[in-house]
Write an enzyme that holds these catalytic residues in place. Structure first.
Site, PDB file in Angstrom:
ATOM      1  N   ASP A 155       0.857  -1.195   0.000  1.00  0.00           N
ATOM      2  CA  ASP A 155       0.000   0.000   0.000  1.00  0.00           C
ATOM      3  C   ASP A 155       0.889   1.239   0.000  1.00  0.00           C
ATOM      4  O   ASP A 155       2.126   1.131  -0.026  1.00  0.00           O
ATOM      5  CB  ASP A 155      -0.960  -0.005   1.207  1.00  0.00           C
ATOM      6  CG  ASP A 155      -2.285   0.653   0.867  1.00  0.00           C
ATOM      7  OD1 ASP A 155      -2.247   1.806   0.396  1.00  0.00           O
ATOM      8  OD2 ASP A 155      -3.353   0.038   1.067  1.00  0.00           O
ATOM      9  N   HIS A 235      -2.647   3.126  -4.771  1.00  0.00           N
ATOM     10  CA  HIS A 235      -2.122   2.645  -3.482  1.00  0.00           C
ATOM     11  C   HIS A 235      -0.745   1.984  -3.647  1.00  0.00           C
ATOM     12  O   HIS A 235      -0.473   0.940  -3.044  1.00  0.00           O
ATOM     13  CB  HIS A 235      -3.111   1.653  -2.832  1.00  0.00           C
ATOM     14  CG  HIS A 235      -4.305   2.326  -2.227  1.00  0.00           C
ATOM     15  ND1 HIS A 235      -4.264   3.019  -1.048  1.00  0.00           N
ATOM     16  CD2 HIS A 235      -5.588   2.416  -2.656  1.00  0.00           C
ATOM     17  CE1 HIS A 235      -5.470   3.501  -0.757  1.00  0.00           C
ATOM     18  NE2 HIS A 235      -6.296   3.162  -1.727  1.00  0.00           N
ATOM     19  N   GLU A 302      -9.783   3.037  -5.354  1.00  0.00           N
ATOM     20  CA  GLU A 302      -9.347   4.402  -5.067  1.00  0.00           C
ATOM     21  C   GLU A 302      -8.139   4.824  -5.911  1.00  0.00           C
ATOM     22  O   GLU A 302      -7.108   5.227  -5.379  1.00  0.00           O
ATOM     23  CB  GLU A 302      -9.015   4.516  -3.567  1.00  0.00           C
ATOM     24  CG  GLU A 302     -10.228   4.204  -2.693  1.00  0.00           C
ATOM     25  CD  GLU A 302      -9.921   4.219  -1.203  1.00  0.00           C
ATOM     26  OE1 GLU A 302     -10.789   4.616  -0.438  1.00  0.00           O
ATOM     27  OE2 GLU A 302      -8.804   3.802  -0.797  1.00  0.00           O
ATOM     28  N   TRP A 368     -17.165  -3.598  -1.480  1.00  0.00           N
ATOM     29  CA  TRP A 368     -17.020  -2.919  -0.181  1.00  0.00           C
ATOM     30  C   TRP A 368     -17.861  -1.668  -0.089  1.00  0.00           C
ATOM     31  O   TRP A 368     -18.170  -1.196   0.977  1.00  0.00           O
ATOM     32  CB  TRP A 368     -15.557  -2.596   0.092  1.00  0.00           C
ATOM     33  CG  TRP A 368     -14.930  -1.559  -0.795  1.00  0.00           C
ATOM     34  CD1 TRP A 368     -14.546  -1.708  -2.100  1.00  0.00           C
ATOM     35  CD2 TRP A 368     -14.594  -0.214  -0.440  1.00  0.00           C
ATOM     36  NE1 TRP A 368     -13.984  -0.554  -2.581  1.00  0.00           N
ATOM     37  CE2 TRP A 368     -13.994   0.394  -1.582  1.00  0.00           C
ATOM     38  CE3 TRP A 368     -14.727   0.551   0.719  1.00  0.00           C
ATOM     39  CZ2 TRP A 368     -13.539   1.710  -1.594  1.00  0.00           C
ATOM     40  CZ3 TRP A 368     -14.270   1.865   0.713  1.00  0.00           C
ATOM     41  CH2 TRP A 368     -13.689   2.434  -0.432  1.00  0.00           C
TER      42      TRP A 368
HETATM   43  C1  ACM Z   1     -11.104   0.005   0.680  1.00  0.00           C
HETATM   44  O1  ACM Z   1     -11.616   0.043   1.821  1.00  0.00           O
HETATM   45  N1  ACM Z   1     -10.433   1.033   0.198  1.00  0.00           N
HETATM   46  C2  ACM Z   1     -11.200  -1.189  -0.143  1.00  0.00           C
END
Ligand code: ACM
Ligand code: ZN
Length: 509
Positions: A155, A235, A302, A368
């Site tokens: 990340d 990320h 993201e 999610w």
């Molecule tokens: C996430 O919670 N960004 C997958």
């Protein structure tokens, strides 16, 4: 933390679970609840081992457990089923105070999981737990019949895998200059958050090949598949800070290290750069060789596109690949890595945003954002995903984000925000809103332990337990769940078992 709470016991040793279970006259307390059980009365005193039979036709991972006065018989069609029968037995085992013989209540159980993906996410990037603590998580997963360890290994805030040919990942990307001071919330969008940081060097923390082989073997003994996650194309700041040439604008990364604050970072992988694509190929090729599981997680959440818009290489890729704009670059990369993994016999799983655009049905989604995407974020709902033909693992943040507050009257730990009470976690239904004919696409679900605000294993356990018990019941017992009142009553006893095993389990309120 009290010294007594630090005592540990693993899967192989059931003594501590058994001690806490020995509450005279209590009905058998099993978590997750078996799908079918009848208590037949009386008890079995046993000095030997259960009889184990292989019987074709029992569902995968399922088992039948027969306890009569004469003994214990386990039937299953596979080794996982026999293992789970033993997990159930460990929960109902009591000890004769005088003779120390094992005593079980007589009963008949026919049990099998409703879902094949029953997971736990551990975020080793924001907080590095290390081998022994992750093994401990696996011990507890096995006791609750959970079978997928989603291991978040890369990340913005840290890269935790040593990769041959890229030594800077272990040397540079595994070290953070600072972390958030406890109680503060630095965020990448803040102008200056330096006063919110502790300025303590964090790392180097990473796993070697030998470490990974050890963990994979440990998981296999517990019928757990590790699903490693390599985030792309967003990320990836920790990796880019070691290899700036893999970013759209390398000068932005020069002299930098992994991020010390959390949030959505705009500097991402340069998808127009063949070297950057090759880097991820090398990483994933190595990951496929280390991890034998059927799925590899490639992140996909993201990922802002602002750098791609301004990057000559990314715009050249748009043209050369016949794409409409930089918005098509992520699906282009996803298609590339789906093929790359398929050639190695693996399926890709990724966060739900990665299904946006032209992405083949073989891509598994991890949903999610269900229940709310957040302002400005595009995503597909679970129904849209399965209608497009994708398989899905459900991890809605409304029910499964264990870094959200649990609503306790008195809670010493810090959360990222939100609220997932035990009752809310228990109400998790992976198939919610999915019509019967599409439910085969729902592989299961998992609890996510994001660790931006988790500082140690006690903190982790408090957030995980008892909510992970509720999630385990949602994905194992599924539509045969006996209901929250029944669960709460069982948890009152099961929590004592967890405490006796040294688990820092939060109270049942
Ligand atoms: C996430 O919670 N960004 C997958
Ligand atoms: Zn670029």
């Amino acid at each position: 933390m009290k010294e007594s709470n630090k005592a540990r016991c693993g899967v192989a040793s059931f003594a501590c679970a058994a001690i806490a279970a020995s509450i005279a006259g209590a009905a058998p307390v099993i978590v997750p609840a078996p799908r079918e059980m009848s208590v037949t009365g009386g008890e079995c005193r046993m000095s030997g081992e259960p009889k184990v039979e292989t019987v074709a036709g029992i569902p995968p991972e399922g088992y039948e457990l027969s306890v009569t006065k004469d003994g214990v018989t386990i039937r299953s069609s596979d080794a996982a089923g026999a293992f789970y029968a033993r997990m159930t037995l460990a929960q109902i085992e009591q000890r004769d105070a005088k003779t120390k013989a094992k005593v079980y209540p007589c009963l008949e159980i026919r049990d099998a999981p409703q879902y094949k993906w029953r997971g736990v996410l551990i975020d080793d990037c924001r907080h590095f737990f290390g081998k022994e603590k992750v093994k401990r998580v696996m011990d507890l997963m096995a006791r609750h019949k959970l079978n997928r360890l989603h291991w978040h290994l890369t990340d913005d805030q840290g890269w935790r895998l040593d990769i041959p040919g890229y030594p800077e990942l272990a040397r540079h990307s595994s070290v953070r200059a600072a972390s958030a001071k406890h109680g503060t919330r630095p965020h990448v969008n803040m102008k200056d958050y330096s006063s919110l940081l502790n300025w303590e060097k964090y790392g180097p923390y990473f796993y070697t090949e030998a470490d990974i082989r050890e963990m994979v073997a440990y998981a296999a003994e517990r019928h757990i598949t590790i699903v490693p996650e390599i985030e792309l194309p967003g990320h990836v700041y920790a990796a880019l800070s070691a290899y700036p040439e893999l970013a759209c604008f390398p000068e932005r990364l020069k002299g930098k290290g992994p991020l010390c604050a959390w949030g959505i970072e705009k500097d991402v992988l340069c998808v127009g750069n063949d070297k950057a694509v090759k880097f991820m190929e090398d990483v994933l090729d190595y990951v496929c060789r280390l991890f034998p599981g059927d799925t590899i997680h490639i992140g996909g959440d993201e990922c802002p596109q602002v750098r791609w818009k301004d990057c000559p290489k990314c715009q050249a890729r748009v043209k050369a690949a016949g794409l409409r704009s930089e918005q098509d670059l992520q699906p282009w990369l996803t298609r590339h890595f789906l093929q790359f993994l398929a050639a190695r016999g693996r399926r890709a799983v990724g966060w739900d945003e990665y299904l946006l655009g032209d992405v083949p049905q073989s891509a598994i989604g991890m949903s999610w954002r269900a229940g709310g995407g957040g302002a400005g974020h595009k995503f597909l709902t679970p129904l849209e995903c399965v209608k497009r033909g994708h398989d899905l693992v459900m991890t809605p943040r409304t029910h499964c984000y264990l870094d959200y507050g649990q609503g306790l009257a008195d809670d010493p730990y810090q959360y990222i925000g939100g609220r997932v009470t035990l009752e809310k976690a228990y109400s998790f239904d992976p198939c919610e809103g999915i019509p019967q004919e599409l439910r085969a696409h729902i592989l299961g679900g998992q609890g996510n332990n994001w660790s931006e605000y988790t500082w140690n294993e006690y903190d982790l356990e408090w957030k995980m337990w008892p909510r992970t018990c509720a999630i385990a019941e949602a994905v194992w017992t599924g539509d045969k769940k006996p209901g929250f009142a029944d669960f709460k009553a069982r948890m009152a006893q099961h929590r004592r078992r967890l405490l006796a095993s040294g688990v820092n389990c939060a109270p049942i309120e």
